[in-house]
Enzyme design. Structure first.
Site, PDB file in Angstrom:
ATOM      1  N   HIS A 102     -34.718  33.689  19.573  1.00 16.38           N
ATOM      2  CA  HIS A 102     -34.618  34.895  20.406  1.00 16.38           C
ATOM      3  C   HIS A 102     -34.824  34.548  21.879  1.00 16.38           C
ATOM      4  O   HIS A 102     -34.050  35.001  22.740  1.00 16.38           O
ATOM      5  CB  HIS A 102     -35.661  35.915  19.960  1.00 16.38           C
ATOM      6  N   GLU A 103     -35.850  33.785  22.167  1.00 14.22           N
ATOM      7  CA  GLU A 103     -36.104  33.406  23.558  1.00 14.22           C
ATOM      8  C   GLU A 103     -34.990  32.503  24.099  1.00 14.22           C
ATOM      9  O   GLU A 103     -34.635  32.588  25.283  1.00 14.22           O
ATOM     10  CB  GLU A 103     -37.467  32.714  23.685  1.00 14.22           C
ATOM     11  N   HIS A 106     -32.241  34.547  25.454  1.00 17.60           N
ATOM     12  CA  HIS A 106     -32.401  34.983  26.848  1.00 17.60           C
ATOM     13  C   HIS A 106     -31.905  33.910  27.821  1.00 17.60           C
ATOM     14  O   HIS A 106     -31.314  34.220  28.859  1.00 17.60           O
ATOM     15  CB  HIS A 106     -33.869  35.303  27.132  1.00 17.60           C
ATOM     16  N   HIS A 110     -28.900  34.316  30.587  1.00 11.81           N
ATOM     17  CA  HIS A 110     -29.039  33.915  31.987  1.00 11.81           C
ATOM     18  C   HIS A 110     -27.924  32.955  32.386  1.00 11.81           C
ATOM     19  O   HIS A 110     -27.310  33.086  33.458  1.00 11.81           O
ATOM     20  CB  HIS A 110     -30.409  33.268  32.197  1.00 11.81           C
TER      21      HIS A 110
END
Length: 233
Positions: A102-103, A106, A110
């Site tokens: 999940h991270e 991100h 980006h």
């Protein structure tokens, strides 16, 4: 003398948000703890999965670090650092892999210039100001019956609400990227995907609760300001 500083009827507006927030916190902690005990058959750790997902996405300028704390995992877009808690970094459970992916999602957002993430980033400064200054400004205006202060407080808190709303697609998209990447790379099996999805859904519920709470807070401010009818002084 000033009952709104202690308790006043409009605080009842917040009850549904408080209930959902408490449930969301319970759900994310219990679900994470449950699937932290379920090891993925692949044997990969969270750090290994994050590294491989970044490589597959051709992202080579993001570093992965271990950080302290529990459920403290996050991606820092300013420094391009993926920080994973010890239990996620070193863990090979479904919870560890789900959170790590999940991270990483991100970081992918980006890298790809995902629009909602860019909008949220632009809202950060005013949202930070709103989260700290909105209530003091509003209640000073309420005490001294200063209309422009009431309005300023409401506008500042509206920025917080917008930030929370924009956060939802950012988080949901990161979870979608995570599940797709985990299955595509064989880091979890089809039978294990359900457990990882439950962890991510539980985490998403905390963001839904935050949106509801901020919306109810905004309604409360509007009621206190008299915009929803006459307010008893």
């Amino acid at each position: 003398m000033f009952p709104f500083l202690f308790f006043e009827p409009t605080m009842l507006i917040l009850i549904p948000g408080l209930i959902l927030a408490m449930y969301a916190q319970f759900k994310v902690k219990s679900t994470f703890a449950r699937y932290l005990r379920v090891k993925a058959a692949s044997g990969y750790t969270g750090a290994q999965v994050a590294k491989k997902l970044l490589e597959e996405a051709r992202i080579h300028d993001v570093t992965i670090e271990q950080t302290g704390g529990h459920l403290s995992d996050h991606y820092d877009p300013r420094k391009k650092v993926l920080r994973l808690s010890q239990e996620v970094y070193n863990g090979s459970s479904l919870a560890s892999l789900g959170v790590a992916a999940h991270e990483t999602g991100h970081a992918m957002q980006h890298h790809n210039g995902y629009l909602p993430l860019n909008i949220r980033a632009n809202l950060v400064p005013v949202a930070q100001i709103g989260s700290t200054a909105a209530f003091p400004i509003f209640f000073i205006g309420l005490i001294f019956q200063t209309g422009w202060l009431l309005t300023a407080g409401i506008y500042l808190f509206t920025a917080v609400v917008l930030f929370q709303i924009v956060t939802l697609p950012v988080e949901f998209n990161a979870s979608s990227r995570a599940l797709a990447g985990l299955e595509r790379g064989g880091y979890i099996s089809a039978g294990e995907a359900g457990g990882a999805k439950k962890v991510l859904n539980a985490a998403a519920l905390t963001y839904v609760a935050a949106v509801l709470m901020s919306l109810l807070q905004l309604v409360r401010l509007l009621v206190l300001s008299g915009m929803f009818g006459n307010r008893d002084d």
